[in-house]
Design a protein around this motif. Structure first.
Motif, PDB file in Angstrom:
ATOM      1  N   GLN A 273      33.294  31.937  30.541  1.00  0.00           N
ATOM      2  CA  GLN A 273      33.037  30.508  30.315  1.00  0.00           C
ATOM      3  C   GLN A 273      33.602  30.023  28.985  1.00  0.00           C
ATOM      4  O   GLN A 273      33.592  28.830  28.721  1.00  0.00           O
ATOM      5  N   VAL A 298      36.650  40.314  29.778  1.00  0.00           N
ATOM      6  CA  VAL A 298      35.555  39.393  30.095  1.00  0.00           C
ATOM      7  C   VAL A 298      34.201  40.087  30.163  1.00  0.00           C
ATOM      8  O   VAL A 298      33.195  39.459  30.482  1.00  0.00           O
ATOM      9  N   ASP A 300      32.138  43.779  28.134  1.00  0.00           N
ATOM     10  CA  ASP A 300      32.270  44.881  27.176  1.00  0.00           C
ATOM     11  C   ASP A 300      32.059  46.251  27.816  1.00  0.00           C
ATOM     12  O   ASP A 300      32.251  47.278  27.160  1.00  0.00           O
ATOM     13  N   ILE A 301      31.639  46.277  29.073  1.00  0.00           N
ATOM     14  CA  ILE A 301      31.120  47.526  29.642  1.00  0.00           C
ATOM     15  C   ILE A 301      32.095  48.269  30.541  1.00  0.00           C
ATOM     16  O   ILE A 301      31.741  49.285  31.121  1.00  0.00           O
ATOM     17  N   ILE A 312      41.314  39.939  34.787  1.00  0.00           N
ATOM     18  CA  ILE A 312      40.471  38.763  35.039  1.00  0.00           C
ATOM     19  C   ILE A 312      40.659  37.751  33.905  1.00  0.00           C
ATOM     20  O   ILE A 312      40.974  36.581  34.135  1.00  0.00           O
TER      21      ILE A 312
ATOM     22  N   ALA B 311      39.500  41.426  41.948  1.00  0.00           N
ATOM     23  CA  ALA B 311      38.575  41.305  40.813  1.00  0.00           C
ATOM     24  C   ALA B 311      38.757  39.952  40.129  1.00  0.00           C
ATOM     25  O   ALA B 311      37.788  39.326  39.691  1.00  0.00           O
ATOM     26  N   ILE B 312      39.999  39.496  40.060  1.00  0.00           N
ATOM     27  CA  ILE B 312      40.267  38.178  39.457  1.00  0.00           C
ATOM     28  C   ILE B 312      39.587  37.091  40.289  1.00  0.00           C
ATOM     29  O   ILE B 312      38.819  36.277  39.775  1.00  0.00           O
ATOM     30  N   ALA B 315      35.639  37.343  40.327  1.00  0.00           N
ATOM     31  CA  ALA B 315      34.973  36.885  39.105  1.00  0.00           C
ATOM     32  C   ALA B 315      34.880  35.360  39.096  1.00  0.00           C
ATOM     33  O   ALA B 315      33.820  34.787  38.831  1.00  0.00           O
ATOM     34  N   LEU B 316      35.995  34.714  39.424  1.00  0.00           N
ATOM     35  CA  LEU B 316      35.987  33.248  39.407  1.00  0.00           C
ATOM     36  C   LEU B 316      35.092  32.666  40.487  1.00  0.00           C
ATOM     37  O   LEU B 316      34.396  31.675  40.259  1.00  0.00           O
ATOM     38  N   TRP B 319      31.467  33.178  39.545  1.00  0.00           N
ATOM     39  CA  TRP B 319      31.130  32.231  38.470  1.00  0.00           C
ATOM     40  C   TRP B 319      30.908  30.839  39.068  1.00  0.00           C
ATOM     41  O   TRP B 319      30.003  30.102  38.668  1.00  0.00           O
ATOM     42  N   ILE B 351      32.791  44.865  38.346  1.00  0.00           N
ATOM     43  CA  ILE B 351      33.251  44.255  37.088  1.00  0.00           C
ATOM     44  C   ILE B 351      33.350  42.739  37.269  1.00  0.00           C
ATOM     45  O   ILE B 351      32.897  41.960  36.427  1.00  0.00           O
ATOM     46  N   ALA B 352      33.921  42.324  38.399  1.00  0.00           N
ATOM     47  CA  ALA B 352      34.038  40.890  38.683  1.00  0.00           C
ATOM     48  C   ALA B 352      32.654  40.248  38.754  1.00  0.00           C
ATOM     49  O   ALA B 352      32.409  39.185  38.160  1.00  0.00           O
ATOM     50  N   HIS B 354      29.862  41.265  37.484  1.00  0.00           N
ATOM     51  CA  HIS B 354      29.185  41.283  36.187  1.00  0.00           C
ATOM     52  C   HIS B 354      29.769  40.232  35.239  1.00  0.00           C
ATOM     53  O   HIS B 354      29.027  39.559  34.506  1.00  0.00           O
ATOM     54  N   ALA B 355      31.088  40.087  35.254  1.00  0.00           N
ATOM     55  CA  ALA B 355      31.720  39.064  34.404  1.00  0.00           C
ATOM     56  C   ALA B 355      31.176  37.683  34.765  1.00  0.00           C
ATOM     57  O   ALA B 355      30.933  36.846  33.890  1.00  0.00           O
ATOM     58  N   LEU B 358      27.591  37.272  33.525  1.00  0.00           N
ATOM     59  CA  LEU B 358      27.613  36.937  32.097  1.00  0.00           C
ATOM     60  C   LEU B 358      27.889  35.446  31.912  1.00  0.00           C
ATOM     61  O   LEU B 358      27.208  34.762  31.144  1.00  0.00           O
ATOM     62  N   ALA B 359      28.891  34.955  32.624  1.00  0.00           N
ATOM     63  CA  ALA B 359      29.268  33.543  32.484  1.00  0.00           C
ATOM     64  C   ALA B 359      28.150  32.634  32.980  1.00  0.00           C
ATOM     65  O   ALA B 359      27.977  31.525  32.481  1.00  0.00           O
ATOM     66  N   ASP B 369      25.798  44.133  27.894  1.00  0.00           N
ATOM     67  CA  ASP B 369      27.000  44.103  27.060  1.00  0.00           C
ATOM     68  C   ASP B 369      26.662  44.251  25.581  1.00  0.00           C
ATOM     69  O   ASP B 369      27.375  44.916  24.832  1.00  0.00           O
TER      70      ASP B 369
END
Lengths: 432, 432
Positions: A273, A298, A300-301, A312, B311-312, B315-316, B319, B351-352, B354-355, B358-359, B369
């Motif tokens: 974000q 995006v 840390d893990i 990403i 993954a890209i 993630a989007l 989000w 990973i996607a 989780h990212a 986070l967002a 993280d």
């Protein structure tokens, strides 16, 4: 006249022509971008074996792969093999970030082997030499640093990474900011260590005119390194990072006034974000200078998978306007990448760059995907593999695929449902 | 009372309690989500060995891994090993998409082995059985299909993928749309082949009440499959895809009226700039039903790297509000994934997810993280590895790292710049 001066005078140089052809834009578009500073052309006039690469607004997003001697690992041969692998995998630039061993010999090899622009971080060599000469890198003199910068430029390095904006003020801010990790930039750490030991302002800031004089003399692009790059998501877009970017904005203006091409390095660790805001901020503070981001990561893990993590962040950043992606490999945060990790790091960054180019409406990107999609529909494997981002891997996976998987269909029997559909909708007959 | 009825009656069931504990939210939050249909809880009451998993608004983004018998490849043992690898890698669900061989025996194994919710696509087995019984899958009778759906529900399958919205109207639209690839859904292709051969409307649409009756009887979640999933970026968000989503919106409403939990499957191939619109559209048309996207892939050219590609997009999408990511492996578009590709596919999707968490501000994601970042700052490798998304790989990479790399520093000599910085800024002393 150097590149910027030519561009400002309305002259289209051979480098601008070459970039225009590579990118499918007009030479005038490239000239205007160089004149405005929204495009830099990476190439040192002293190198004969480099194809100029344009980085900036309206051009294809580029990727860079870092190699170099570090500790007792590898050696020049190993790093040269990585350069070759990165170039084969389609990197647009190589950074030789050697910090130990025979840094000069390594750089000579890098410049000889890479057909792509080469960047360095001269501080490493200056500090290593000072360590040898004076017993410690903290005894490095200003002259030693500027001497190495000039030697790199004279040797043909195409872009120089320099921490010009990491001032003492900003170090103080980092000290008081309450970051989880105040400092993660390797070069930045050494520079700040020197500043603290000598109670001196950053010579790259204090004597920025000397930096500019060298860059101008050799027509080398400066890549402002970010000493305050955040080391985790929690520290992203905080005081030290943004203050350094403010200072870099001031230096971008001075570089342009001096007729020096300049781009700005960026993070690092950035939550989804904040990616767009990070890019918008750089564009605003640094007057549209090309943004060279490191990943960004995006989360840390993702130890062991930071190339995926970076893909990403890279895709989103480039979509938001960052034009240059520094690759991150699966070895990030753990060690030095091996050759396979280098190759995969380049491809991951290229996927991110290409996804952004598609989103940004680049015709060549869109046509590439359409061509492959048509080949996929026609079940034309030869063409699919040729058009894949990594034809070697695509071909290997296809070969490994058991023919048995394609042979049997347990469902259809005499009347194949897939064949009926194919006839009706005009698709190629898929194996089923 | 089933789950939705309980939720609507204000009752908090043990499943809601369990989901609330897993997610760090209140049971009331889960109850309200189930009542509204913005959360589904995947679990078939007949299975004793499954931990219920909540999917939906305000919960952690989930990932699903697909396995199954296909052609002559592998066998039950190989697929069971993949299930175990996927669960170890942290998948939240397993889809058994077997299309050939002993589908029933495979499903029994999947249900026995997976501690996570299991989904199936019953059409495959119904068509395979029809092929054996009648000589061709196109001779399948409606009864055969509903019989397999009920057998799967009775066997304990937690969610059923059904192409209920792929109507004849939409097939006509796909025929006339000018797509590069009119049809890429494997199940959708077989279903449409059957519809064309029999000149019949889709029985899953025509007799949707029968689908609902079975789902209600066993309290199984329906996952609407998307027969019109675009097969390339150029076909994204076009007429057939959106019309099918409109129909699915109508069916979501009917499912909720019938007290049946429902989620909606989504693409596929989606350019970055259409991801958010795609999710917003599903949320609007399908009344906030959880969105279960396949990747999505943000370019067509990443053969061999589609897990990174996905993954890209994942993630989007997550989000933007998609709550469930179906993994895509590096073997996508080429063949069947091996066990390593399954494992890596799950991690890439996580990973996607989780990212995005986070967002989206999920506290548990942020704290994870931060914990790892603190361990990184302290150079606490044991803790970093324990907190990594894949501790096994992180530990292995750390071990492989040559100790030599850590030992030597060519720069500092007697006075270590890094040590000076560490003392001043209060960081742990990094190797330099």
């Amino acid at each position: 006249m150097n590149l910027i001066e030519s561009a400002r005078a309305g002259l289209i140089t051979p480098e601008m022509e070459q970039v225009a052809v590579q990118e499918g834009v007009t030479p005038e578009f490239v000239r205007q971008g160089v004149a405005d500073g929204t495009i830099v052309i990476l190439r040192n006039a002293r190198r004969q074996n480099v194809t100029p690469v344009g980085v900036g607004k309206g051009l294809r997003t580029k990727v860079s792969a870092s190699v170099g001697l570090y500790g007792e690992t590898g050696g020049i041969d190993v790093e040269v093999a990585k350069i070759k692998a990165a170039v084969e995998a389609g990197t647009d630039a190589i950074m030789d970030l050697s910090v130990s061993g025979d840094i000069e010999a390594m750089l000579a090899e890098t410049l000889a082997v890479s057909p792509k622009p080469v960047g360095t971080l001269p501080l490493y060599q200056a500090m290593a030499e000072a360590g040898r000469k004076y017993g410690s890198s903290v005894n490095m003199r200003d002259e030693d640093l500027f001497d190495v910068i000039e030697r790199h430029a004279a040797a043909g390095v195409d872009f120089l990474a320099l921490h010009c904006g990491t001032t003492m003020n900003i170090v103080e801010r980092a000290r008081n900011e309450g970051r989880i990790d105040p400092l993660v930039s390797y070069g930045g750490s050494h520079l700040i260590g020197w500043m603290l030991a000598n109670r001196r302002e950053n010579p790259l800031y204090e004597h920025f005119d000397r930096v500019l004089a060298i860059a101008r003399k050799y027509d080398v692009t400066i890549s402002f390194a970010d000493g305050m790059r955040p080391g985790c998501l929690a520290d992203s877009l905080d005081g030290p990072q943004v203050e350094e970017l403010v200072v870099l904005g001031e230096l971008v203006r001075r570089a342009r006034e001096a007729g020096v091409q300049v781009m700005v390095k960026g993070p690092g660790h950035v939550p989804l974000q904040q990616l767009k805001a990070t890019v918008v901020l750089e564009k605003s503070l640094c007057h549209g200078a090309p943004y060279f981001v490191f990943g960004p990561l995006v989360t840390d893990i993702a130890i062991g998978y930071d190339h995926i993590n970076a893909a990403i962040g890279g895709a989103l950043s480039a979509w938001a306007g960052a034009e240059f992606l520094c690759y991150v490999t699966a070895a990030e945060h753990v060690g030095i990448p091996d050759i396979d990790q280098v190759r995969e790091g380049v491809i991951a960054a290229r996927i991110a760059a290409h996804a952004a180019d598609l989103a940004n409406g680049l015709t060549c990107a869109r046509e590439w995907d359409r061509e492959l999609s048509r080949a996929r529909k026609e079940l034309d494997w030869k063409r699919q593999i040729a058009l894949a981002i990594d034809p070697e891997r695509a071909g290997r996976l296809r070969e490994e695929r058991s023919d048995a998987a394609a042979a049997g269909c347990a469902m259809c029997g005499k009347y194949c449902a897939m064949e009926i559909v194919s006839r009706y909708l005009g698709t190629a007959r898929h194996t089923c």
